[in-house]
Write an enzyme that holds these catalytic residues in place. Structure first.
Site, PDB file in Angstrom:
ATOM      1  N   ASN A  79       0.826  -1.204   0.000  1.00 47.74           N
ATOM      2  CA  ASN A  79       0.000   0.000   0.000  1.00 47.74           C
ATOM      3  C   ASN A  79       0.861   1.256   0.000  1.00 47.74           C
ATOM      4  O   ASN A  79       1.923   1.289   0.618  1.00 47.74           O
ATOM      5  CB  ASN A  79      -0.929   0.013   1.216  1.00 47.74           C
TER       6      ASN A  79
ATOM      7  N   HIS B 193       5.890  -0.644  -2.662  1.00 47.95           N
ATOM      8  CA  HIS B 193       5.456   0.103  -3.849  1.00 47.95           C
ATOM      9  C   HIS B 193       5.543   1.604  -3.661  1.00 47.95           C
ATOM     10  O   HIS B 193       4.943   2.356  -4.438  1.00 47.95           O
ATOM     11  CB  HIS B 193       4.024  -0.298  -4.241  1.00 47.95           C
TER      12      HIS B 193
ATOM     13  N   CYS C 141      14.971  22.105  -8.927  1.00 50.95           N
ATOM     14  CA  CYS C 141      15.444  22.291 -10.317  1.00 50.95           C
ATOM     15  C   CYS C 141      14.296  22.517 -11.293  1.00 50.95           C
ATOM     16  O   CYS C 141      14.520  22.622 -12.507  1.00 50.95           O
ATOM     17  CB  CYS C 141      16.264  21.069 -10.743  1.00 50.95           C
TER      18      CYS C 141
ATOM     19  N   THR D 109      -4.563  -8.997   0.555  1.00 49.23           N
ATOM     20  CA  THR D 109      -3.967  -8.901  -0.772  1.00 49.23           C
ATOM     21  C   THR D 109      -4.484 -10.025  -1.654  1.00 49.23           C
ATOM     22  O   THR D 109      -4.648 -11.165  -1.218  1.00 49.23           O
ATOM     23  CB  THR D 109      -2.420  -8.920  -0.725  1.00 49.23           C
TER      24      THR D 109
ATOM     25  N   GLU E 124     -11.957 -13.514   0.869  1.00 51.46           N
ATOM     26  CA  GLU E 124     -12.246 -14.678   0.013  1.00 51.46           C
ATOM     27  C   GLU E 124     -10.947 -15.396  -0.309  1.00 51.46           C
ATOM     28  O   GLU E 124      -9.859 -14.844  -0.098  1.00 51.46           O
ATOM     29  CB  GLU E 124     -12.890 -14.185  -1.285  1.00 51.46           C
TER      30      GLU E 124
HETATM   31  N1  APR Z   1     -10.374  -7.316   4.835  1.00 49.51           N
HETATM   32  C1  APR Z   1      -9.523  -8.225   4.298  1.00 49.51           C
HETATM   33  N2  APR Z   1      -9.329  -8.360   2.960  1.00 49.51           N
HETATM   34  C2  APR Z   1     -10.035  -7.530   2.154  1.00 49.51           C
HETATM   35  C3  APR Z   1     -10.950  -6.566   2.643  1.00 49.51           C
HETATM   36  C4  APR Z   1     -11.102  -6.478   4.045  1.00 49.51           C
HETATM   37  N3  APR Z   1     -11.943  -5.602   4.606  1.00 49.51           N
HETATM   38  N4  APR Z   1     -11.491  -5.916   1.568  1.00 49.51           N
HETATM   39  C5  APR Z   1     -10.932  -6.453   0.462  1.00 49.51           C
HETATM   40  N5  APR Z   1     -10.073  -7.435   0.807  1.00 49.51           N
HETATM   41  C6  APR Z   1      -9.235  -8.259  -0.072  1.00 49.51           C
HETATM   42  C7  APR Z   1      -9.850  -8.595  -1.420  1.00 49.51           C
HETATM   43  O1  APR Z   1     -10.581  -9.813  -1.317  1.00 49.51           O
HETATM   44  C8  APR Z   1      -8.591  -8.777  -2.291  1.00 49.51           C
HETATM   45  O2  APR Z   1      -8.104 -10.108  -2.221  1.00 49.51           O
HETATM   46  O3  APR Z   1      -8.103  -7.473  -0.363  1.00 49.51           O
HETATM   47  C9  APR Z   1      -7.570  -7.846  -1.636  1.00 49.51           C
HETATM   48  C10 APR Z   1      -7.322  -6.582  -2.431  1.00 49.51           C
HETATM   49  O4  APR Z   1      -6.732  -6.986  -3.648  1.00 49.51           O
HETATM   50  P1  APR Z   1      -6.229  -5.865  -4.665  1.00 49.51           P
HETATM   51  O5  APR Z   1      -7.277  -4.828  -4.800  1.00 49.51           O
HETATM   52  O6  APR Z   1      -5.715  -6.582  -5.877  1.00 49.51           O
HETATM   53  O7  APR Z   1      -5.004  -5.181  -3.890  1.00 49.51           O
HETATM   54  P2  APR Z   1      -3.526  -5.706  -3.743  1.00 49.51           P
HETATM   55  O8  APR Z   1      -3.484  -7.187  -3.634  1.00 49.51           O
HETATM   56  O9  APR Z   1      -2.940  -4.922  -2.641  1.00 49.51           O
HETATM   57  O10 APR Z   1      -2.855  -5.244  -5.134  1.00 49.51           O
HETATM   58  C11 APR Z   1      -1.445  -5.377  -5.227  1.00 49.51           C
HETATM   59  O11 APR Z   1      -1.526  -4.261  -7.363  1.00 49.51           O
HETATM   60  O12 APR Z   1      -2.573  -2.574  -8.505  1.00 49.51           O
HETATM   61  C12 APR Z   1      -1.377  -2.945  -7.910  1.00 49.51           C
HETATM   62  O13 APR Z   1       0.293  -1.599  -6.943  1.00 49.51           O
HETATM   63  C13 APR Z   1      -1.050  -2.005  -6.783  1.00 49.51           C
HETATM   64  O14 APR Z   1      -0.216  -2.496  -4.552  1.00 49.51           O
HETATM   65  C14 APR Z   1      -1.183  -2.875  -5.535  1.00 49.51           C
HETATM   66  C15 APR Z   1      -0.915  -4.264  -6.075  1.00 49.51           C
END
Ligand code: APR
Length: 242
Positions: free
Chosen positions: A103, A120, A152, A190, A217
């Site tokens: 994040n 990131h 600059c 994630t 999920e």
């Molecule tokens: N609690 C736990 N998990 C959650 C919640 C919650 N309240 N809400 C959503 N999630 C889960 C979703 O099910 C999903 O698996 O969080 C995950 C979010 O996934 P992404 O939106 O793909 O985020 P992330 O995995 O952090 O993406 C990785 O991708 O777009 C790039 O650089 C960006 O850092 C990011 C990277």
């Protein structure tokens, strides 16, 4: 009904001296920060290739900055949630702790976390495109878009890692070393689809860590972890870390 962590998971976490955590956008969702791939995720509404790549920035730096400035203004209004705060508590009681986050929202340091590996980058930092110097500029909205380096006057970019860019080597090494050393590895919020972050939980598992996943999920790593807790991080983490 929030699932209860198993006694084994609670024992492992309470006894661990070396803990590493990997977080993704899901841990900030309950604060009101949109995720990327969820039902109302940012990549469902915007094209990543138009906003989060070096080519997009070269093509239209103002458009890219309008999007980041919009995200900064949104994030400026929110607070860390119980999940962020629980991880700050875990850090305070673990002699050897690393919080590896994908994040860029800065909510972990705002919650008190210090042993951070920001894979990131950070949306509150700008980087000069001429001399790579970085500076924190938390003004919302930014006075001019695209912003310029105050030293600059070259274009400044968000100090975040875009698709197609390599992560800083030192950051990568710190993250993988923490994963290899961990007795317990916690993966929170994630989708586990973006590399190299998605390899960290399996690296920890192969090195002998007890791996706990918190997500709404199943994900591609769910079949490899020791326990998955499918519920919001803001509810589960305070149960894991009273
Ligand atoms: N609690 C736990 N998990 C959650 C919640 C919650 N309240 N809400 C959503 N999630 C889960 C979703 O099910 C999903 O698996 O969080 C995950 C979010 O996934 P992404 O939106 O793909 O985020 P992330 O995995 O952090 O993406 C990785 O991708 O777009 C790039 O650089 C960006 O850092 C990011 C990277």
């Amino acid at each position: 009904m929030t699932p209860s962590p198993s006694p084994r998971t609670l024992e492992k976490l309470a006894a661990a001296r070396r803990v590493a955590v990997l977080t993704g956008a899901g841990i900030s969702a309950e604060s009101g920060v949109p995720t990327f791939r969820g039902a109302d995720g940012l990549w469902r509404r915007y094209r990543a290739e138009d906003l989060a790549t070096p080519q997009a920035f070269a093509r239209d730096p103002r458009l890219v900055w309008e999007w980041y400035d919009w995200r900064r203004q949104l994030i400026a209004k929110v607070e860390p949630n119980a999940g962020h705060l629980a991880l700050a508590r875990l850090e305070a009681r673990c002699p050897d702790f690393s919080l590896i986050t994908q994040n860029v929202d800065g909510l972990h340091p705002k919650a008190g976390s210090r042993r951070l590996v920001e894979l990131h980058g950070n949306i509150w930092r700008l980087r000069c495109t001429a001399e790579q110097r970085t500076l924190v500029d938390a003004r919302v909205p930014l006075p001019e878009l695209p912003p310029r380096c105050p030293t600059c006057q070259a274009l400044a970019r968000p100090d975040v890692v875009w698709f197609g860019e390599a992560l800083p080597q030192a950051v990568l090494e710190a993250a993988f070393e923490a994963a290899r050393e961990a007795e317990v590895f916690l993966v929170v919020g994630t989708a586990a689809v973006v590399q190299p972050a998605a390899s960290l939980p399996l690296t920890a598992k192969r090195a002998g860590a007890y791996v706990i996943e918190v997500n709404l999920e199943p994900t591609p790593i769910s079949s490899s972890v020791d326990e998955s807790l499918f519920a919001p991080a803001g509810e589960v983490l305070p149960l894991l870390i009273p």
